[in-house]
Design an enzyme around this catalytic site. Structure first.
Site, PDB file in Angstrom:
ATOM      1  N   HIS A   1      28.232 -13.493  18.276  1.00 26.23           N
ATOM      2  CA  HIS A   1      29.430 -14.257  18.650  1.00 26.23           C
ATOM      3  C   HIS A   1      29.867 -13.884  20.069  1.00 26.23           C
ATOM      4  CE1 HIS A   1      30.403 -14.419  14.056  1.00 26.23           C
ATOM      5  NE2 HIS A   1      29.410 -15.215  14.398  1.00 26.23           N
TER       6      HIS A   1
ATOM      7  N   TYR B   1      33.788  -7.853   9.507  1.00 23.82           N
ATOM      8  CA  TYR B   1      33.841  -8.087  10.953  1.00 23.82           C
ATOM      9  C   TYR B   1      35.240  -7.727  11.466  1.00 23.82           C
ATOM     10  CZ  TYR B   1      30.018 -11.568  10.219  1.00 23.82           C
ATOM     11  OH  TYR B   1      28.851 -12.223   9.897  1.00 23.82           O
TER      12      TYR B   1
ATOM     13  N   ASN C   1      34.354 -16.862  12.600  1.00 27.18           N
ATOM     14  CA  ASN C   1      33.122 -17.250  13.304  1.00 27.18           C
ATOM     15  C   ASN C   1      33.511 -18.356  14.286  1.00 27.18           C
ATOM     16  OD1 ASN C   1      32.897 -16.701  10.361  1.00 27.18           O
ATOM     17  ND2 ASN C   1      30.775 -16.373  10.863  1.00 27.18           N
TER      18      ASN C   1
HETATM   19  N1  6FA Z   1      29.233 -19.382  14.653  1.00 29.39           N
HETATM   20  C1  6FA Z   1      29.982 -19.914  13.675  1.00 29.39           C
HETATM   21  O1  6FA Z   1      31.090 -20.374  13.933  1.00 29.39           O
HETATM   22  N2  6FA Z   1      29.543 -19.919  12.381  1.00 29.39           N
HETATM   23  C2  6FA Z   1      28.341 -19.373  12.013  1.00 29.39           C
HETATM   24  O2  6FA Z   1      27.974 -19.407  10.833  1.00 29.39           O
HETATM   25  C3  6FA Z   1      27.540 -18.795  13.022  1.00 29.39           C
HETATM   26  N3  6FA Z   1      26.345 -18.227  12.729  1.00 29.39           N
HETATM   27  C4  6FA Z   1      25.523 -17.844  13.744  1.00 29.39           C
HETATM   28  C5  6FA Z   1      24.208 -17.435  13.449  1.00 29.39           C
HETATM   29  O3  6FA Z   1      23.859 -17.324  12.183  1.00 29.39           O
HETATM   30  C6  6FA Z   1      23.306 -17.146  14.484  1.00 29.39           C
HETATM   31  C7  6FA Z   1      21.922 -16.701  14.145  1.00 29.39           C
HETATM   32  C8  6FA Z   1      23.719 -17.308  15.838  1.00 29.39           C
HETATM   33  C9  6FA Z   1      22.778 -17.059  16.984  1.00 29.39           C
HETATM   34  C10 6FA Z   1      25.025 -17.694  16.139  1.00 29.39           C
HETATM   35  C11 6FA Z   1      25.933 -17.957  15.093  1.00 29.39           C
HETATM   36  N4  6FA Z   1      27.221 -18.389  15.365  1.00 29.39           N
HETATM   37  C12 6FA Z   1      28.017 -18.861  14.353  1.00 29.39           C
HETATM   38  C13 6FA Z   1      27.743 -18.429  16.744  1.00 29.39           C
HETATM   39  C14 6FA Z   1      27.770 -19.840  17.342  1.00 29.39           C
HETATM   40  O4  6FA Z   1      26.630 -20.570  16.995  1.00 29.39           O
HETATM   41  C15 6FA Z   1      27.890 -19.681  18.846  1.00 29.39           C
HETATM   42  O5  6FA Z   1      29.034 -18.913  19.133  1.00 29.39           O
HETATM   43  C16 6FA Z   1      28.022 -21.038  19.561  1.00 29.39           C
HETATM   44  O6  6FA Z   1      26.926 -21.885  19.277  1.00 29.39           O
HETATM   45  C17 6FA Z   1      28.127 -20.834  21.061  1.00 29.39           C
HETATM   46  O7  6FA Z   1      28.398 -22.075  21.664  1.00 29.39           O
HETATM   47  P1  6FA Z   1      28.093 -22.350  23.205  1.00 29.39           P
HETATM   48  O8  6FA Z   1      28.298 -23.792  23.423  1.00 29.39           O
HETATM   49  O9  6FA Z   1      28.849 -21.377  24.007  1.00 29.39           O
HETATM   50  O10 6FA Z   1      26.550 -21.970  23.394  1.00 29.39           O
HETATM   51  P2  6FA Z   1      25.233 -22.421  22.617  1.00 29.39           P
HETATM   52  O11 6FA Z   1      24.361 -21.230  22.552  1.00 29.39           O
HETATM   53  O12 6FA Z   1      25.566 -23.121  21.347  1.00 29.39           O
HETATM   54  O13 6FA Z   1      24.577 -23.531  23.568  1.00 29.39           O
HETATM   55  C18 6FA Z   1      24.016 -23.233  24.815  1.00 29.39           C
HETATM   56  C19 6FA Z   1      22.926 -24.267  25.105  1.00 29.39           C
HETATM   57  O14 6FA Z   1      22.549 -24.184  26.463  1.00 29.39           O
HETATM   58  C20 6FA Z   1      21.662 -24.033  24.288  1.00 29.39           C
HETATM   59  O15 6FA Z   1      21.264 -25.245  23.682  1.00 29.39           O
HETATM   60  C21 6FA Z   1      20.660 -23.542  25.324  1.00 29.39           C
HETATM   61  O16 6FA Z   1      19.318 -23.883  25.018  1.00 29.39           O
HETATM   62  C22 6FA Z   1      21.154 -24.232  26.575  1.00 29.39           C
HETATM   63  N5  6FA Z   1      20.795 -23.540  27.828  1.00 29.39           N
HETATM   64  C23 6FA Z   1      20.952 -22.221  28.101  1.00 29.39           C
HETATM   65  N6  6FA Z   1      20.523 -21.933  29.335  1.00 29.39           N
HETATM   66  C24 6FA Z   1      20.098 -23.095  29.871  1.00 29.39           C
HETATM   67  C25 6FA Z   1      19.523 -23.446  31.142  1.00 29.39           C
HETATM   68  N7  6FA Z   1      19.329 -22.521  32.095  1.00 29.39           N
HETATM   69  N8  6FA Z   1      19.163 -24.742  31.343  1.00 29.39           N
HETATM   70  C26 6FA Z   1      19.368 -25.685  30.379  1.00 29.39           C
HETATM   71  N9  6FA Z   1      19.890 -25.407  29.171  1.00 29.39           N
HETATM   72  C27 6FA Z   1      20.267 -24.132  28.912  1.00 29.39           C
HETATM   73  C1  ABL Z   2      27.412 -15.673  11.554  1.00 29.02           C
HETATM   74  O1  ABL Z   2      28.388 -16.092  12.165  1.00 29.02           O
HETATM   75  C2  ABL Z   2      26.576 -14.640  12.176  1.00 29.02           C
HETATM   76  O2  ABL Z   2      26.391 -14.904  13.538  1.00 29.02           O
HETATM   77  C3  ABL Z   2      25.235 -14.459  11.513  1.00 29.02           C
HETATM   78  O3  ABL Z   2      24.720 -13.240  11.970  1.00 29.02           O
HETATM   79  C4  ABL Z   2      25.369 -14.467   9.997  1.00 29.02           C
HETATM   80  O4  ABL Z   2      24.118 -14.417   9.354  1.00 29.02           O
HETATM   81  C5  ABL Z   2      25.985 -15.780   9.598  1.00 29.02           C
HETATM   82  N1  ABL Z   2      27.167 -16.102  10.317  1.00 29.02           N
HETATM   83  C6  ABL Z   2      26.304 -15.816   8.086  1.00 29.02           C
HETATM   84  O5  ABL Z   2      27.361 -14.974   7.796  1.00 29.02           O
HETATM   85  C7  ABL Z   2      23.456 -13.166   9.160  1.00 29.02           C
HETATM   86  C8  ABL Z   2      22.456 -13.320   8.028  1.00 29.02           C
HETATM   87  O6  ABL Z   2      23.135 -13.580   6.807  1.00 29.02           O
HETATM   88  C9  ABL Z   2      21.607 -12.074   7.905  1.00 29.02           C
HETATM   89  O7  ABL Z   2      20.600 -12.239   6.929  1.00 29.02           O
HETATM   90  C10 ABL Z   2      20.969 -11.772   9.251  1.00 29.02           C
HETATM   91  O8  ABL Z   2      20.270 -10.553   9.189  1.00 29.02           O
HETATM   92  C11 ABL Z   2      22.015 -11.697  10.338  1.00 29.02           C
HETATM   93  O9  ABL Z   2      22.759 -12.879  10.362  1.00 29.02           O
HETATM   94  C12 ABL Z   2      21.375 -11.498  11.714  1.00 29.02           C
HETATM   95  O10 ABL Z   2      22.335 -11.381  12.718  1.00 29.02           O
END
Ligand code: 6FA
Ligand code: ABL
Length: 546
Positions: free
Chosen positions: A476, A396, A523
């Site tokens: 992110h 990244y 992250n």
């Molecule tokens: N960040 C990390 O630090 N470590 C990780 O391992 C990591 N992995 C992932 C990951 O694997 C995936 C698949 C995803 C999608 C994100 C990952 N991230 C990781 C990023 C991290 O989770 C996000 O950067 C972080 O949660 C963002 O925080 P925010 O508070 O800015 O936003 P959220 O999406 O958490 O929360 C927004 C909430 O508002 C949600 O619950 C949503 O349902 C709600 N909402 C949205 N629109 C709305 C509306 N109109 N009315 C009411 N509720 C609403």
């Molecule tokens: C994160 O912060 C990322 O947002 C995710 O995309 C990431 O996971 C996790 N952390 C773990 O490093 C990956 C999965 O390991 C993959 O299998 C998947 O295809 C990908 O997210 C999808 O964005």
């Protein structure tokens, strides 16, 4: 019924904000569009191998890689064109839970923050966050690190460039050629995060209330004053409007895409986006055009570009690429977790993380993060390789990134990326190519590693050039409601001021990922929660509520 604070969104930032605000004794309402996640929030989606338990998909860390498959992935927002968690916990309930206490460089002018947002200013917020949510790099409650071959091998690879192994969160500023065991927000072998900490304490307060399955369409405005929020829930009255007290405030925490959409649907955003709302079903909720605020909502958007490198080595167990974990797990691992919550299922897929600093040809210092895990996904290759021995190193580009994109809405009011933010800047691209070149050089020093991706004969530069941009997404998203002193109302880039108040309003705030002017080193959930901690202390210090 009216509220002193209405917090919109129960994700990383919203749960922290709602807890801190309710701690002051004010009347706080937290509104979430989605429903339950972990068992303690009422969730009950358990895998077929855990019938009759409270071990939901969202509780069991080892089920993380199953988030990306399934017939009905209701946990992701269906009206956002990237992965966003739409349930209690937001992103923190569906993510891999990787957790970094931010280094000093994530704050202050070096990351684009104004005065009041230096690392020193934010140190108390980090101390509070760390006290509530220390994180762990040994998530299995027996202290054993399972399926750890990737850590062993990748630490050998990094040794080729004299990286040093450390406990990452014990030394947040050590980010140039350091590696360590992946660190998570898991607690006791289960998903912890803000749901099991901040949300738990807020729920115990009588001045705190939360509603789920309640979608906020727009804000009810009287010019600069917000008087309430319009929801899809007519239980709050025929129009679905929930009212603020006369001195109340709205705190937006709906995520980088969700908050931008609510602002745009409330007449706050670039004129081309407001025009879309004017000719849509949302038109009726807009204030008169004379009250529109032309702010750069959705501009200056950041996400880490990420590139997957795929290898095999005889020492690696790919864990069947995590494919059978939901309905056909390795019996011994499932039995162990069911018995006492330990083993492979007590953590998510990443095993090792590392960082390295690069100075680009433009003189700007940038950082690279690496994350490595057993297994690999989503690529095609002509090479013959043993899928049972495969592992991935994801590279990244993080802090220092210059590329920016744009997000907004379409005619159906869906939230989407309008311009992709990855590697638009030539030096950003050169730095990630250099980082990939360096890792591959070190990989080649270890005997027996087969490089599956990039394919034989394809240079790192050609590999990056041919990489499908849509697969560089790291989930992110940041920066869509940038914080700064240069108000967008005077042609600047900022949507919120240093108190996180939206320019041109009296009582509207944003505390989520959208406020970040620059990309954090790792992250981002740790940085987002820390920023929310700090934001709330500034909002409370403004005084003025009953
Ligand atoms: N960040 C990390 O630090 N470590 C990780 O391992 C990591 N992995 C992932 C990951 O694997 C995936 C698949 C995803 C999608 C994100 C990952 N991230 C990781 C990023 C991290 O989770 C996000 O950067 C972080 O949660 C963002 O925080 P925010 O508070 O800015 O936003 P959220 O999406 O958490 O929360 C927004 C909430 O508002 C949600 O619950 C949503 O349902 C709600 N909402 C949205 N629109 C709305 C509306 N109109 N009315 C009411 N509720 C609403
Ligand atoms: C994160 O912060 C990322 O947002 C995710 O995309 C990431 O996971 C996790 N952390 C773990 O490093 C990956 C999965 O390991 C993959 O299998 C998947 O295809 C990908 O997210 C999808 O964005």
């Amino acid at each position: 019924e009216t509220f002193d604070y209405i917090v919109i969104g129960a994700g990383a930032a919203g749960l922290v904000a709602a807890d801190k605000l309710s701690e002051t004794g004010k009347k706080v309402l937290l509104i979430e569009r989605g429903g339950p996640s972990t068992a303690e929030t009422g969730g009950n989606l358990v895998p077929p191998w855990a019938p009759g338990t409270n071990l939901t998909k969202f509780d069991v860390p080892g089920l993380f890689e199953s988030m990306f498959s399934g017939q009905n992935t209701f946990w992701f927002c269906k009206d956002v064109n990237v992965f966003a968690g739409c349930l209690i916990g937001g992103g923190t309930s569906v993510n891999a839970a990787l957790y970094w206490l931010p280094p000093d460089r994530d704050w202050g002018t070096i990351s684009g923050w104004p005065s009041g947002w230096s690392a020193t200013d934010l140190a108390p917020a980090q101390a509070r966050l760390k006290a509530r949510l220390p994180g762990t790099d040994a998530p299995s409650p027996d202290g054993v690190r399972y399926l750890d071959q990737v850590y062993t091998l990748v630490s050998r690879i990094l040794g080729g460039s004299s990286y040093q192994g450390i406990t990452i969160n014990s030394s947040p500023n050590s980010k140039n050629k350091f590696y360590g065991h992946s660190t998570f927000t898991f607690i006791g072998g289960k998903r912890g995060g803000p749901v099991a900490t901040y949300f738990r304490t807020s729920k115990a307060r009588s001045n705190f209330k939360y509603v789920q399955y309640t979608y906020v369409n727009s804000l009810v405005r009287n010019g600069a004053q917000i008087t309430g929020v319009k929801t899809n829930q007519t239980t709050w009255g025929s129009s679905g409007v929930i009212n603020l007290s006369s001195t109340g405030r709205v705190v937006l925490a709906a995520g980088a895409h969700g908050t931008a959409r609510i602002l745009i649907r409330s007449g706050i955003g670039p004129s081309d986006q407001l025009a879309i709302v004017q000719s849509s079903t949302g038109a009726a909720d807009l204030p008169p055009a004379s009250q529109f605020l032309n702010l750069p909502v959705g501009q200056n958007v950041l996400d880490n570009p990420s590139i997957n490198l795929v290898f095999t080595h005889a020492s690696i167990d790919s864990y069947d690429n995590w494919e059978p974990i939901w309905d056909n797990p390795r019996p011994a691992d499932a039995a162990q977790y069911l018995k006492n919550g330990t083993g492979v299922f007590a953590t998510a897929s990443p095993r090792i993380n590392f960082w390295r600093e690069y100075t680009g040809s433009d003189g700007v210092v940038r950082y690279i993060q690496g994350t490595s895990r057993p297994g690999a996904c989503c690529f095609t290759t002509e090479e013959t390789y043993d899928a049972t021995k495969v592992f991935t190193i994801t590279i990244y580009l993080s802090h220092g990134i210059k590329s920016r994109g744009r997000l907004g809405i379409d005619v159906n009011l869906q939230a989407k990326t309008l311009n992709q933010p990855w590697l638009r800047d030539a030096v950003d691209k050169a730095v990630i190519i250099q980082a990939i070149t360096d890792i591959l050089t070190d990989v080649k020093k270890i005997s027996g590693i087969q490089i599956v991706q990039p394919p034989t004969g394809v240079s790192p530069a050609d590999f990056v050039a041919g990489y499908d941009p849509s697969t560089m997404n790291s989930n992110h998203w940041m920066g869509s409601t940038k914080l700064g002193t240069d108000s967008g109302l005077s042609g600047g880039t900022s949507v919120v001021d240093p108190n996180t108040k939206v320019y041109g309003t009296n009582n509207l705030f944003v505390v989520d990922a959208g406020i970040f002017p620059g990309m954090p080193m790792g992250n981002p959930q740790g940085a987002i929660m820390q920023a929310a901690e700090h934001a709330v202390s500034r909002i409370v210090a403004l005084g003025g509520t009953p």
